[in-house]
Design a protein around this motif. Structure first.
Motif, PDB file in Angstrom:
ATOM      1  N   THR A 106      22.337  61.813 -13.026  1.00 33.53           N
ATOM      2  CA  THR A 106      22.952  60.495 -13.169  1.00 33.53           C
ATOM      3  C   THR A 106      22.208  59.466 -12.320  1.00 33.53           C
ATOM      4  OG1 THR A 106      25.103  61.499 -13.537  1.00 33.53           O
ATOM      5  CG2 THR A 106      25.086  59.176 -12.900  1.00 33.53           C
ATOM      6  N   THR A 107      21.867  59.853 -11.093  1.00 32.96           N
ATOM      7  CA  THR A 107      21.128  58.961 -10.202  1.00 32.96           C
ATOM      8  C   THR A 107      19.783  58.577 -10.797  1.00 32.96           C
ATOM      9  OG1 THR A 107      22.174  59.947  -8.253  1.00 32.96           O
ATOM     10  CG2 THR A 107      20.125  58.732  -7.892  1.00 32.96           C
ATOM     11  N   ARG A 108      19.079  59.571 -11.287  1.00 33.67           N
ATOM     12  CA  ARG A 108      17.751  59.339 -11.848  1.00 33.67           C
ATOM     13  C   ARG A 108      17.798  58.420 -13.068  1.00 33.67           C
ATOM     14  NH1 ARG A 108      15.371  64.713 -13.570  1.00 33.67           N
ATOM     15  NH2 ARG A 108      16.680  64.306 -15.376  1.00 33.67           N
ATOM     16  N   THR A 109      18.775  58.651 -13.928  1.00 32.53           N
ATOM     17  CA  THR A 109      18.915  57.825 -15.134  1.00 32.53           C
ATOM     18  C   THR A 109      19.231  56.383 -14.771  1.00 32.53           C
ATOM     19  OG1 THR A 109      19.684  59.732 -16.396  1.00 32.53           O
ATOM     20  CG2 THR A 109      20.167  57.547 -17.303  1.00 32.53           C
ATOM     21  N   ARG A 110      20.129  56.208 -13.804  1.00 32.35           N
ATOM     22  CA  ARG A 110      20.506  54.858 -13.392  1.00 32.35           C
ATOM     23  C   ARG A 110      19.306  54.145 -12.751  1.00 32.35           C
ATOM     24  NH1 ARG A 110      23.976  51.783 -15.327  1.00 32.35           N
ATOM     25  NH2 ARG A 110      25.638  53.350 -15.087  1.00 32.35           N
ATOM     26  N   LEU A 111      18.596  54.843 -11.891  1.00 27.26           N
ATOM     27  CA  LEU A 111      17.418  54.252 -11.263  1.00 27.26           C
ATOM     28  C   LEU A 111      16.385  53.819 -12.303  1.00 27.26           C
ATOM     29  CD1 LEU A 111      16.298  56.202  -8.067  1.00 27.26           C
ATOM     30  CD2 LEU A 111      16.876  53.795  -8.286  1.00 27.26           C
ATOM     31  N   ALA A 112      16.119  54.693 -13.240  1.00 33.32           N
ATOM     32  CA  ALA A 112      15.133  54.385 -14.271  1.00 33.32           C
ATOM     33  C   ALA A 112      15.536  53.151 -15.064  1.00 33.32           C
ATOM     34  CB  ALA A 112      14.972  55.582 -15.213  1.00 33.32           C
ATOM     35  N   SER A 113      16.819  53.009 -15.318  1.00 33.70           N
ATOM     36  CA  SER A 113      17.313  51.862 -16.079  1.00 33.70           C
ATOM     37  C   SER A 113      17.148  50.557 -15.289  1.00 33.70           C
ATOM     38  CB  SER A 113      18.780  52.080 -16.442  1.00 33.70           C
ATOM     39  OG  SER A 113      19.315  50.930 -17.059  1.00 33.70           O
ATOM     40  N   ILE A 114      17.474  50.608 -14.002  1.00 28.82           N
ATOM     41  CA  ILE A 114      17.396  49.398 -13.173  1.00 28.82           C
ATOM     42  C   ILE A 114      15.946  48.995 -12.909  1.00 28.82           C
ATOM     43  CG2 ILE A 114      17.894  48.453 -10.885  1.00 28.82           C
ATOM     44  CD1 ILE A 114      20.421  50.194 -10.841  1.00 28.82           C
ATOM     45  N   LEU A 115      15.114  49.990 -12.608  1.00 25.50           N
ATOM     46  CA  LEU A 115      13.733  49.709 -12.198  1.00 25.50           C
ATOM     47  C   LEU A 115      12.768  49.613 -13.364  1.00 25.50           C
ATOM     48  CD1 LEU A 115      13.564  52.136  -9.141  1.00 25.50           C
ATOM     49  CD2 LEU A 115      14.108  49.692  -9.127  1.00 25.50           C
ATOM     50  N   LYS A 116      13.228  49.977 -14.565  1.00 27.45           N
ATOM     51  CA  LYS A 116      12.360  49.975 -15.755  1.00 27.45           C
ATOM     52  C   LYS A 116      11.183  50.930 -15.557  1.00 27.45           C
ATOM     53  CE  LYS A 116      14.992  46.735 -17.355  1.00 27.45           C
ATOM     54  NZ  LYS A 116      16.091  47.100 -18.292  1.00 27.45           N
ATOM     55  N   ILE A 117      11.505  52.111 -15.040  1.00 27.16           N
ATOM     56  CA  ILE A 117      10.509  53.148 -14.807  1.00 27.16           C
ATOM     57  C   ILE A 117      10.951  54.399 -15.554  1.00 27.16           C
ATOM     58  CG2 ILE A 117       9.449  54.649 -13.062  1.00 27.16           C
ATOM     59  CD1 ILE A 117       9.797  52.453 -11.042  1.00 27.16           C
ATOM     60  N   PRO A 118      10.056  55.107 -16.230  1.00 25.94           N
ATOM     61  CA  PRO A 118      10.441  56.352 -16.918  1.00 25.94           C
ATOM     62  C   PRO A 118      11.010  57.374 -15.941  1.00 25.94           C
ATOM     63  CG  PRO A 118       8.256  55.636 -17.604  1.00 25.94           C
ATOM     64  CD  PRO A 118       8.637  54.767 -16.451  1.00 25.94           C
TER      65      PRO A 118
END
Length: 589
Positions: A106-118
């Motif tokens: 969940t953390t990784r998915t949220r981070l990727a969404s906010i930072l626009k990083i795969p």
């Protein structure tokens, strides 16, 4: 008769049952000894053999390091004006030990969404760091306000994520001097493997090009940080130790920012380069290359798509001032030197010129197809007569012409601090031709070389060094970017030219401007100028235009070389006006 008769209500002792209770007791005792022996052995193994390792693991879970990146040193021009500095920004970090399997996805998915990083890129960063690492791992740099706000809003989902303020590189003049300054970026795996022994770590920002790379050791500084104790939830309990980050050292360059800006304007959108240097000590005053780039873009994450787009625009990261091209008629400075210094031609010798000449079975023509009558060295330089210099080249021969070409510094790097980006150029000879073309050197090759064509390849910086020789009276200077207080003699060496050679060169180059192919520079707005034009043929494409000059002609302070790649037109018409703009700015100051 017995007094007491024993009575048994349970098992009775018989021959078969005698000793059974003892054996059972022994078995129980043996099992007990085995169990406690195993436990004891395991405890001894864990305590004596694995104790130190297990203690380290426990310490790693309890103790963490919050790194403090050093602020990179500033870069200034010769007058103290800022060329590169640092500004504060926000960066996202993750504790490698902290992510839990049930929440990490969940953390990784949220981070990727906010930072626009795969997500795969985030995971790869943690994998590289190793999950036992006590150090924070940077995931993204230079966050925008929207990203900072979003990270705060989703704080409950991002318990193992930290946001810290750190310094990132800032270039206040954007594209100005981009190729000299270079840029900074995070090390890749290969760079990290090479520099790990020097104290570099995963996520380090290093100079990737130009001065940023050349002076990495001075600019870098030293990491600092805090060692903290945390509880099971990752909360900081107490500070165990702290090391203050040490800022990098400032670097002062020989560049003049105002002259650099003038050179950038003079070159405009043309593909090419301009170099200006002090002919007396080799200090580089300006160096421009087009197309260019804004080094500030590297303060953020560069995706493969963005990098591909940047590279597709005529290779903007190549410093054309350090790349080699045929020098054309500017090379006649060296042919003149070889002719007089060889003793084959007197300094006041004259030769007939022709529309065309047949040499070795090949026809070689003058640029005007008519010739200029009888000329000496001075007049031949002024009018750039090809047929005059064909005769000089043929007369001195291959070895002498090549020898003087190399004495002027062609075919080798100049010694400027950007050595990793600099081309040595090419001074071909018979061995080179045999190896690469399987053909012997011919008189036609020498004749072509005498006017700066054929296999000869020279960089704009090397050409500026060549023009500095007649400007300073016969010394080859070493171009450099680091400003210091050393005497000019430490930056140059004498070519031991005859006084008459220097005199002819200076008279001829002055006449180029006063009455020859460079009259666009013969203006009252600047002191008297000496120089030489060149128009280099590029098979299948438009010609390159060159002009090199120095001023004042009687006591030179500055050399300027302008190069327009595949521009078409002559050097006097295309490149000379660029030189004029740079000289006007210099002498107005």
């Amino acid at each position: 008769m017995a007094l007491f008769q024993p009575q048994f209500t349970g098992n009775s002792l018989t021959a078969r049952t005698v000793g059974r209770d003892r054996r059972a007791l022994a078995i129980v005792l043996l099992i007990t000894i085995f169990i406690f022996g195993g436990i004891g052995s395991r405890l001894a193994y864990l305590q004596l053999i694995e104790g130190e390792h297990l203690q380290q693991l426990a310490e790693r879970n309890r103790i963490r390091v919050i790194p403090k990146q050093p602020e990179r040193g500033n870069i200034f021009d010769r007058n103290g004006k800022v060329l590169a500095s640092s500004r504060l920004s926000h960066a996202v970090y993750i504790w490698p030990q902290a992510p839990k399997k049930d929440t990490w996805e969940t953390t990784r998915t949220r981070l990727a969404s906010i930072l626009k990083i795969p997500e795969t890129e985030i995971q790869q960063r943690l994998d590289k760091a190793g999950y036992n690492s006590p150090n924070l791992v940077r995931i993204a740099r230079d966050l925008n306000p929207a990203q900072i706000t979003a990270l705060a809003e989703y704080r409950n989902e991002l318990r193992d994520v930290e946001v810290y303020i750190e310094a990132v590189r800032n270039y206040p003049n954007q594209q100005i001097a981009a190729h000299i300054l270079g840029y900074t970026g995070e090390m890749n795996d290969e760079e990290l493997a090479q520099k790990r022994s020097e104290g570099y770590r995963l996520g380090d920002i290093v100079g990737q090009m130009g001065v940023e790379a050349a002076f990495e050791k001075q600019l870098r500084g030293e990491w600092g940080g805090q060692q903290v104790e945390v509880d099971g939830a990752g909360r900081i309990l107490r500070l165990l130790g702290e090391k203050t980050a040490k800022s990098g050292r400032d670097v002062h360059l020989t560049l003049d920012l105002e002259l650099q800006k003038a050179a950038e304007v003079a070159l405009g959108d043309r593909q090419g380069a301009i170099v200006a240097l002090d002919p007396n000590n080799g200090a580089v005053l300006a160096m421009v290359s087009r197309p260019a780039f804004d080094p500030n873009i590297f303060s953020k994450r560069i995706t493969p798509e963005i990098w591909q787009q940047l590279q597709s625009k005529q290779h903007p990261f190549i410093n054309r001032a350090l790349q080699s091209f045929p020098p054309a008629s500017t090379f006649k400075v060296i042919t003149t030197t070889a002719g007089i210094e060889s003793g084959k031609f007197s300094h006041n010798a004259t030769l007939p010129t022709y529309g065309c000449m047949n040499i070795g079975g090949t026809t070689f023509c003058d640029w005007n197809r008519a010739g200029f009558g009888r000329l000496g060295f001075v007049g031949a330089l002024a009018w750039s007569s090809n047929t005059f210099f064909y005769q000089i080249g043929k007369g001195v021969g291959e070895s002498t012409l090549i020898d003087w070409t190399r004495r002027y510094g062609f075919g080798q790097k100049t010694g400027i601090e950007l050595a990793s980006e600099e081309s040595a150029g090419l001074v071909a000879d018979d061995r080179w031709k045999q190896k690469n073309l399987n053909l012997p050197w011919s008189v036609g090759d020498t004749v072509n070389m005498s006017i700066g064509q054929g296999f000869l390849q020279v960089t704009p910086l090397q050409l500026a060094v060549m023009f500095a020789v007649p400007a300073n009276g016969g010394y080859r200077v070493q171009p450099h970017l680091l400003k210091d207080n050393e005497d000019s003699k430490n930056w140059r060496e004498s070519l031991n030219l005859k006084p008459e050679t220097v005199r002819v060169l200076r008279q001829g180059l002055r006449q180029v401007v006063s009455g020859g192919t460079g009259q666009v520079l013969n203006l009252p707005t600047i002191p008297p100028v000496a120089g030489k034009s060149g128009t280099a043929q590029a098979f299948g494409k438009q010609a390159h235009a060159w002009f090199g000059a120095y001023a004042p002609a009687d006591k030179p302070e500055i050399v300027v070389v302008a190069f327009a790649e595949h521009s078409g037109g002559g050097g006097g018409k295309v490149a000379a006006p660029m030189v004029l703009k740079v000289l006007e700015t210099y002498f107005k100051k």
